[in-house]
Enzyme design. Structure first.
Site, mmCIF file in Angstrom:
data_model
loop_
_atom_site.group_PDB
_atom_site.id
_atom_site.type_symbol
_atom_site.label_atom_id
_atom_site.label_comp_id
_atom_site.label_asym_id
_atom_site.label_seq_id
_atom_site.Cartn_x
_atom_site.Cartn_y
_atom_site.Cartn_z
ATOM 1 N N CYS A 1 -25.069 -82.440 -9.467
ATOM 2 C CA CYS A 1 -26.033 -81.336 -9.432
ATOM 3 C C CYS A 1 -25.652 -80.228 -10.425
ATOM 4 O O CYS A 1 -24.687 -79.498 -10.202
ATOM 5 C CB CYS A 1 -26.092 -80.797 -7.997
ATOM 6 S SG CYS A 1 -27.016 -79.259 -7.793
ATOM 7 N N CYS B 1 -25.673 -76.669 -9.047
ATOM 8 C CA CYS B 1 -24.523 -76.490 -8.149
ATOM 9 C C CYS B 1 -23.286 -76.117 -8.960
ATOM 10 O O CYS B 1 -22.543 -75.193 -8.610
ATOM 11 C CB CYS B 1 -24.234 -77.768 -7.362
ATOM 12 S SG CYS B 1 -25.583 -78.314 -6.291
#
Length: 108
Positions: A32, A35
């Site tokens: 991600c 993230c």
């Protein structure tokens, strides 16, 4: 190396629900991008609120029980947990100031 502690489905209760201080949980995954972009901000919060806020990260690729129990369907998602209860939830990539402003009201 992150300043946040890694938690798992197994360590969740002891590390998060039984904490004496509020806990910021960062639900993330290795794949991600947003993230990863939030990691320096999460680490900075861990430094700034040391002793007042516990900051933990849970990899949703390696742990499924806790994310499903809390309805985590998108990452990054952040929970503030106080005394075992969800006090706040917010998601997505954001500037550091917004992350801090979202957490600050919950820190004693």
């Amino acid at each position: 190396m992150s300043n946040a502690l890694d938690v798992t489905d197994t360590t969740w209760e002891a590390a998060v629900l039984q904490s004496n201080v509020p806990v910021l949980v960062d639900f993330w995954a290795e794949w991600c991008g947003p993230c990863k972009a939030m990691t320096p901000y999460v680490d900075k919060l861990a430094d700034e609120y040391k002793g007042k806020l516990k900051v933990v990260k849970m990899n949703t690729s390696d742990n499924s029980d806790v994310p499903s129990r809390y309805g985590i369907t998108a990452i990054p998602t952040f929970l503030v947990i106080k005394q075992g209860e969800v006090a706040a939830q917010f998601r997505g990539q954001m500037p550091y100031e917004k992350l801090k402003a979202s957490v600050a009201p919950h820190v004693g």
